[in-house]
Design a protein around this motif. Structure first.
Motif, PDB file in Angstrom:
ATOM      1  N   TYR A 103       0.846  -1.204   0.000  1.00  0.00           N
ATOM      2  CA  TYR A 103       0.000   0.000   0.000  1.00  0.00           C
ATOM      3  C   TYR A 103       0.877   1.248   0.000  1.00  0.00           C
ATOM      4  CZ  TYR A 103       1.063   0.909   4.917  1.00  0.00           C
ATOM      5  OH  TYR A 103       1.714   1.198   6.100  1.00  0.00           O
ATOM      6  N   LEU A 203       3.780   5.839   7.341  1.00  0.00           N
ATOM      7  CA  LEU A 203       5.112   6.137   7.896  1.00  0.00           C
ATOM      8  C   LEU A 203       5.396   5.052   8.935  1.00  0.00           C
ATOM      9  CD1 LEU A 203       7.613   7.930   8.613  1.00  0.00           C
ATOM     10  CD2 LEU A 203       6.138   9.097  10.263  1.00  0.00           C
ATOM     11  N   VAL A 204       6.460   4.307   8.727  1.00  0.00           N
ATOM     12  CA  VAL A 204       6.764   3.231   9.674  1.00  0.00           C
ATOM     13  C   VAL A 204       7.097   3.864  11.029  1.00  0.00           C
ATOM     14  CG1 VAL A 204       8.225   1.243  10.156  1.00  0.00           C
ATOM     15  CG2 VAL A 204       7.555   1.771   7.799  1.00  0.00           C
ATOM     16  N   ARG A 323       6.507  -5.762  16.373  1.00  0.00           N
ATOM     17  CA  ARG A 323       5.944  -6.553  15.270  1.00  0.00           C
ATOM     18  C   ARG A 323       7.003  -7.204  14.399  1.00  0.00           C
ATOM     19  NH1 ARG A 323       2.392  -2.045  12.721  1.00  0.00           N
ATOM     20  NH2 ARG A 323       2.326  -1.512  14.930  1.00  0.00           N
ATOM     21  N   LYS A 328       5.823 -12.909  10.176  1.00  0.00           N
ATOM     22  CA  LYS A 328       4.932 -12.591   9.046  1.00  0.00           C
ATOM     23  C   LYS A 328       5.640 -12.034   7.826  1.00  0.00           C
ATOM     24  CE  LYS A 328       3.647  -9.973  12.042  1.00  0.00           C
ATOM     25  NZ  LYS A 328       4.078 -10.118  13.441  1.00  0.00           N
TER      26      LYS A 328
ATOM     27  N   PRO B  39      -3.782  -4.561   5.420  1.00  0.00           N
ATOM     28  CA  PRO B  39      -2.549  -4.103   6.082  1.00  0.00           C
ATOM     29  C   PRO B  39      -2.768  -3.703   7.543  1.00  0.00           C
ATOM     30  CG  PRO B  39      -2.625  -3.237   3.856  1.00  0.00           C
ATOM     31  CD  PRO B  39      -3.939  -3.944   4.082  1.00  0.00           C
ATOM     32  N   VAL B  40      -3.928  -3.131   7.866  1.00  0.00           N
ATOM     33  CA  VAL B  40      -4.136  -2.645   9.236  1.00  0.00           C
ATOM     34  C   VAL B  40      -4.233  -3.795  10.235  1.00  0.00           C
ATOM     35  CG1 VAL B  40      -5.667  -1.347  10.768  1.00  0.00           C
ATOM     36  CG2 VAL B  40      -5.190  -0.483   8.474  1.00  0.00           C
ATOM     37  N   GLY B  43      -1.158  -5.675  10.872  1.00  0.00           N
ATOM     38  CA  GLY B  43      -0.105  -4.954  11.580  1.00  0.00           C
ATOM     39  C   GLY B  43       1.120  -4.710  10.706  1.00  0.00           C
ATOM     40  N   LEU B  44       0.919  -4.459   9.416  1.00  0.00           N
ATOM     41  CA  LEU B  44       2.067  -4.173   8.556  1.00  0.00           C
ATOM     42  C   LEU B  44       2.729  -2.874   9.015  1.00  0.00           C
ATOM     43  CD1 LEU B  44       1.015  -5.044   4.891  1.00  0.00           C
ATOM     44  CD2 LEU B  44       2.022  -6.485   6.641  1.00  0.00           C
ATOM     45  N   PRO B  45       4.013  -2.693   8.685  1.00  0.00           N
ATOM     46  CA  PRO B  45       4.691  -1.459   9.079  1.00  0.00           C
ATOM     47  C   PRO B  45       3.946  -0.238   8.534  1.00  0.00           C
ATOM     48  CG  PRO B  45       6.264  -3.056   8.211  1.00  0.00           C
ATOM     49  CD  PRO B  45       4.902  -3.637   7.982  1.00  0.00           C
ATOM     50  N   GLY B  46       3.751   0.769   9.375  1.00  0.00           N
ATOM     51  CA  GLY B  46       3.190   2.040   8.919  1.00  0.00           C
ATOM     52  C   GLY B  46       1.689   2.210   9.048  1.00  0.00           C
ATOM     53  N   VAL B  47       0.961   1.152   9.370  1.00  0.00           N
ATOM     54  CA  VAL B  47      -0.502   1.302   9.413  1.00  0.00           C
ATOM     55  C   VAL B  47      -0.966   1.880  10.756  1.00  0.00           C
ATOM     56  CG1 VAL B  47      -0.894  -0.552   7.782  1.00  0.00           C
ATOM     57  CG2 VAL B  47      -0.884  -1.044  10.251  1.00  0.00           C
ATOM     58  N   LEU B  48      -2.198   2.394  10.755  1.00  0.00           N
ATOM     59  CA  LEU B  48      -2.752   3.010  11.959  1.00  0.00           C
ATOM     60  C   LEU B  48      -4.189   2.548  12.161  1.00  0.00           C
ATOM     61  CD1 LEU B  48      -1.509   6.655  11.246  1.00  0.00           C
ATOM     62  CD2 LEU B  48      -0.591   5.108  12.978  1.00  0.00           C
ATOM     63  N   PRO B  49      -4.623   2.456  13.416  1.00  0.00           N
ATOM     64  CA  PRO B  49      -5.991   2.029  13.713  1.00  0.00           C
ATOM     65  C   PRO B  49      -6.972   3.196  13.683  1.00  0.00           C
ATOM     66  CG  PRO B  49      -4.784   2.340  15.759  1.00  0.00           C
ATOM     67  CD  PRO B  49      -3.826   2.667  14.641  1.00  0.00           C
ATOM     68  N   PRO B  87      -0.246  -9.890  15.630  1.00  0.00           N
ATOM     69  CA  PRO B  87       0.667  -9.373  14.611  1.00  0.00           C
ATOM     70  C   PRO B  87       1.422  -8.102  14.992  1.00  0.00           C
ATOM     71  CG  PRO B  87      -1.622  -9.176  13.892  1.00  0.00           C
ATOM     72  CD  PRO B  87      -1.633  -9.997  15.143  1.00  0.00           C
ATOM     73  N   LYS B  88       0.872  -7.251  15.828  1.00  0.00           N
ATOM     74  CA  LYS B  88       1.580  -6.016  16.171  1.00  0.00           C
ATOM     75  C   LYS B  88       2.521  -6.204  17.362  1.00  0.00           C
ATOM     76  CE  LYS B  88      -2.183  -3.435  16.751  1.00  0.00           C
ATOM     77  NZ  LYS B  88      -3.237  -4.415  16.488  1.00  0.00           N
ATOM     78  N   GLY B  89       2.425  -7.346  18.029  1.00  0.00           N
ATOM     79  CA  GLY B  89       3.207  -7.522  19.253  1.00  0.00           C
ATOM     80  C   GLY B  89       2.547  -6.827  20.433  1.00  0.00           C
ATOM     81  N   ASP B 290      -1.603   5.943  19.016  1.00  0.00           N
ATOM     82  CA  ASP B 290      -2.199   6.044  17.685  1.00  0.00           C
ATOM     83  C   ASP B 290      -3.699   6.322  17.731  1.00  0.00           C
ATOM     84  OD1 ASP B 290       0.151   5.710  16.283  1.00  0.00           O
ATOM     85  OD2 ASP B 290       0.004   3.529  16.260  1.00  0.00           O
TER      86      ASP B 290
END
Lengths: 479, 510
Positions: A103, A203-204, A323, A328, B39-40, B43-49, B87-89, B290
């Motif tokens: 994304y 943004l990571v 994470r 994953k 992605p949310v 828990g992929l890098p950069g995502v937000l809830p 997934p996010k830890g 977040d």
């Protein structure tokens, strides 16, 4: 006319008028990068194919006299902790060196919508943790003013790209000074916007309550242009403010304003390099000459800023980086037979020393029995720091400080001494803790010819004030 | 010595929202592994809830239904721990500033009919974790062809981010029975609110318990243990009984209870301690940076669907919480009381009919069309529940609509069908979903009330069985039933039984 030296707004005009083809311009930037990147290590990934394709679209729009986006044809470099769909996003870390996000970050979508040309991803301290870019798994970037010096960090790759003409503009991220400090050390303009004005989606995360994406540019006008595009409410980011983006160029020099300037006494004296202090004092003289009223003020809690920052930032980081466990995506250590072993090996091999240091610090300050003494107290001091600024901004428009106490230091000089390295952020972390906007603009050079940055801070959402003041200083510092 | 147990429960209920709590993914049960993810929730890098407004409204409904207090400000917190299905830890939950405090649920002790209030400490919102599938699990090897080797573990993230409410009680329950009574009541309320399916086997309702024992009359509390992994109502009672006995055994033999976490093994029917490594968690809770504060203003909620995006609700004259309160359906206790009064049925009937909202709706709809409320009650409690049980279906899946049941009952009243015939027709209706008219017509099942026709059948039965007639006339009156049966056989059950009885009596006594 050298394309590499043009500002974004100038380049857009040339392309618009058809004086240069966009594809041709982009190709020349790509050539330059290929020539110079080996020594500068500014870019980690080039997005050559898509950049040229986007350039063709701009050329087509120009030939068909279609409306051009605000950033049409401008080559922009993106820090490698901002997600670009289908392109590796490594965060300068071994643990993400094979990660390809599915994304786009919201800021990337906004750039594309305005016809910007994203030419590549730039180097950074691993997970944006550092002040020199030396913590990158892919090796340090070099300061174009002196290849033996660091460019600052963590957005070092972006600052180098702009300073050396490899990109016209760049995006960085600033958690404790990571846009402003490298901007200062490389002699470019870097803005850390008000917290919540630019979406963090994509943004990571390093420290969620401090992180903010912002522009690195050659001048204040470009900074205002790029900020106008990337700012604005994003429903995907719960901390995004309900504001609409604005055209900051319109008001940039519309009228000459006199500003009330506060100079915190805590930002001068011991610890600053002499050249830095002199350059900033010279800038203050200039302000007085412009008939701005300059007064000394006190920000009594500033001395606790670094300590507070390293508690809050590391606490959030320890959680944000949980994470990366090898389950994953990203790096996974081979030959682990047990779950715990998989975690330990993956994280042990995947993270660099500075990242591990901060994860441990952050884990510690959140631990049962220590939470109140560290994290709880840190949050309280953070409120006091914010109140310091609130008080000052009751009477003043802007606060002036050096961006960094030193000019660019030597590669390897501070890397073994994290505490000294942390002090590079002494003047920048406060803005993140308080959530206020701050810009760094060039204000002269040291005797050794290294750039010095002047920092201008204002109250929340007062980017317009910052741009106006910075623009006037920029115009007058030139002459 | 006699002992009592002190039990407190932590119940997790999955909310029946369409999408997950922090992203737009579907929450439906039983989809292919990892097909309901984005992605949310991955828990992929950069995502937000971004907080789901429906989830907040559902949670508030529950708070109001149990008389709790909605906190004007509440905040989300991160609960940090490592596990492959997280997934996010960290899990986004609520910690020191939950959505609500207080409230209670009333249970009735069956033996004494005494009512007892189980008080709640809090209700808060949180996200669910995914599922780890170990290759030894049948559920896993049967459904997936991805198994490479035994001992491998795969994760299914479909459940990640499914909205949950956690309901925490005070240690008010004094026996495992009380704990199950409470759980049943809670399930009933959740179902009435239509915010949770209440299915423990599917994991949409889960429960952990804190248990200690003490001699009756002692006021000092004993050391408690935590029991987890109870996946059905039966398991809860069994596990708690097991744990109670275990603790009593230790105390009576002079031992001491160790505070620990125990897992119920439903197959072996015993409790085993969790490995100490698994429970030595320091969750390092801290406010989720977040998300923003969840605030209930008079007319708006902020903190949902993007910060400070304040959605307008309702009219300016009532508060948002008040508005949700007004949207609450009639709850089980109130409905039961109304049933007794309005339909003049016994408390037992009302209780049974209101256990499930759908069943109570069914009953009321039926009564609307056939006002003999007691007769309807008998049919619903008897025939309807039996059919549901035999077919293992819920009321909403039942093929006989309440209107159809009403029209069937009308045909008994009009004499078209005997009670016995009606029951047969009903089974047919439940099987085929056809209307009673249709079935009656197809099978020619119209009750014979024509006395002449019945008379001639009776005459032939008496003629064919002279011996039995003799027996009856010599005083063995119980052969009367034999004659009725024979008549019914000849008429294929269509003869009106009261007409048969009457004519038979006349003929035999003549």
């Amino acid at each position: 006319m050298k394309l590499a030296e043009l500002k974004g707004w100038e380049l857009r005009e040339l392309i618009k008028k058809g004086e240069t083809g966009c594809k041709e311009a982009v190709a020349s930037f790509l050539d330059e990068i290929k020539k110079k990147n080996k020594s500068l290590n500014s870019f980690l990934t080039l997005t050559e194919e898509s950049a040229l394709k986007s350039a063709e679209i701009v050329d087509k729009k120009v030939s068909q006299k279609q409306k051009l986006g605000a950033l049409a044809g401008i080559p922009i470099a993106v820090k490698d902790n901002i997600c670009l769909r289908g392109v590796k996003t490594t965060c300068g870390s071994h643990i993400l060196d094979n990660f390809v996000p599915p994304y786009n970050a919201t800021v990337v979508e906004k750039l594309k919508k305005e016809d910007a040309i994203i030419i590549g991803k730039t180097n950074l301290d691993e997970f944006a943790m550092g002040s020199s870019t030396e913590n990158s798994y892919f090796g340090p970037s070099k300061n174009p003013h002196d290849l033996k010096k660091v460019p600052g960090g963590s957005s070092g790759g972006s600052a180098v790209a702009v300073a050396s003409g490899l990109a016209t503009m760049a995006l960085g991220s600033d958690t404790g000074g990571s846009i402003r400090q490298p901007a200062a050390l490389c002699g470019v303009v870097g803005l850390k916007p008000t917290y919540g004005t630019v979406s963090r989606y994509g943004l990571v995360a390093f420290a969620s309550s401090l992180d903010q994406i912002g522009p690195l540019t050659k001048d204040v006008k470009d900074s205002a242009l790029l900020f106008g595009v990337i700012s604005g409410h994003d429903p995907n980011d719960s901390t995004s403010l309900k504001i609409s983006s604005k055209d900051y160029l319109k008001t940039l020099d519309s009228y000459k304003t006199k500003f009330k300037v506060a100079v915190p006494k805590e930002a001068f004296g011991a610890g600053n390099e002499k050249d830095v202090e002199e350059a900033v004092k010279k800038a203050i003289k200039l302000m007085e000459k412009l008939n701005w009223s300059v007064s000394e003020v006190s920000l009594p809690y500033m001395e606790y800023a670094i300590a507070t920052y390293y508690i809050i930032a590391t606490a959030e980081a320890s959680s944000n980086l949980a994470r990366y466990d090898g389950v994953k995506y990203g790096y996974r250590s081979k030959d682990s037979s047990q779950l715990l072993e998989l975690y330990q090996n993956t994280r042990g091999e995947g993270f660099g020393n500075e990242v591990k240091r901060r994860i441990m610090l952050g884990t510690y300050v959140l631990s049962a029995g220590y939470y109140e003494a560290y994290y709880g107290k840190g949050q309280k001091v953070r409120t006091f720091i914010k109140q310091d600024f609130d008080n000052v901004f009751k009477d003043f428009d802007i606060v002036i400080m050096p961006t960094s106490p030193t000019v660019a230091f030597g590669l390897g000089e501070k890397i073994e001494d994290p505490l000294t390295m942390y002090l590079s952020d002494i003047f920048t972390v406060s803005a993140n803790l308080a959530g206020i906007p701050a810009i760094s603009i060039p204000c002269g050079k040291s005797k050794a010819g290294l750039p010095i940055g002047l920092q201008i801070l204002a109250k929340p959402l007062a980017e317009e004030t910052i741009f106006k003041a910075a623009y006037m200083l920029e115009q007058n510092l030139k002459t | 010595m006699k002992y009592e147990s002190i039990i407190g429960l932590e119940v997790h209920a999955q909310l029946l929202t369409d999408s997950k709590i922090f992203c737009g993914c579907s929450v439906s049960y039983g989809a292919d592994p990892n097909s309901q993810t984005c992605p949310v929730c991955l828990g992929l890098p950069g995502v937000l809830p971004v907080l789901n407004k429906k989830a907040v409204e559902y949670a508030v409904k529950m708070v109001l239904a149990v008389g709790g207090t909605v906190a004007p400000h509440s905040i989300f917190a991160r609960k940090n721990y490592f596990y492959p299905d997280l997934p996010k830890g960290y899990q986004i939950s609520q910690y020191d500033q939950p959505l609500s405090t207080g409230g209670s649920v009333e249970i009735e002790i069956p033996e004494s009919k005494a009512k007892k209030k189980i008080h709640l400490t809090r209700i808060h919102l949180e996200e669910d974790a995914g599922k780890s599938l170990h290759s030894e699990d049948n559920s896993y090897t049967n459904t997936s062809s991805n198994v490479k080797q035994k001992g491998e573990t795969l994760v299914d993230m479909n459940r990640c981010g499914v909205p949950l409410i956690e309901i925490v009680t005070q240690p008010d329950m004094r026996s495992p029975k009380e704990a199950t009574l409470f759980l049943n009541k809670l399930k009933q309320i959740l179902e009435y609110l239509e915010i949770c399916s209440g299915n423990m086997e599917e994991g949409s309702l889960r429960c952990d318990a804190n248990v200690s024992v003490r001699p009756i009359a002692q006021t000092k509390l004993g050391t408690k243990t935590e029991v987890k992994n109870m996946n059905s109502f039966k398991a809860v009672e069994k596990a708690l009984n097991f744990e109670m006995e275990r603790q009593i055994g230790i105390i009576e033999s002079g031992g001491r209870i160790i505070q620990e976490t125990l897992l119920w093994d439903a197959e072996k029917e015993l409790i085993a301690p969790m490995r100490s490594k698994e429970e030595s968690h320091d969750y390092r809770y801290f406010p989720e940076p977040d998300l923003v504060v969840l605030k209930f203003h008079p007319q708006t909620i902020s903190g949902i669907g993007g910060i400070r995006s304040e959605e307008k609700f309702g009219t300016p004259t009532i508060t948002i919480v008040e508005k949700i309160k007004q949207s609450l359906p009639e709850l089980p206790e109130a409905r039961k009381t109304r049933f007794i009064k309005q339909y003049q049925i016994p408390e037992y009937d009302a209780e049974l009919l209101t256990t499930e909202k759908k069943l109570a709706d069914y009953y009321e709809e039926c009564v609307k069309n056939y006002p003999n409320s007691k007769a309807v009650s008998n049919w619903v409690m008897g025939e309807v529940l039996r059919e549901l049980k035999e077919r293992k279906i819920s009321v909403s899946e039942f093929k006989v609509p309440p209107k159809e049941l009403a029209s069937l009952l009308k045909q008994v009243d009009s004499g078209t069908l005997s009670g016995k015939m009606a029951k047969d027709v009903f089974v047919e209706m439940a099987e085929t979903g056809l209307s009673s008219e249709k079935i009656i017509q197809e099978k020619g099942l119209v009750q014979v009330t024509d006395t002449k026709e019945i008379e001639s059948v009776i005459e032939s039965v008496l003629r064919e069985n002279p011996g039995e007639v003799e027996k009856y006339r010599s005083g063995k009156e119980r052969v009367f039933g034999f004659f009725v049966g024979e008549v019914m056989k000849k008429t294929k059950g269509k003869a009106n039984p009261s007409v048969v009885n009457q004519i038979l009596k006349e003929k035999l006594s003549s």
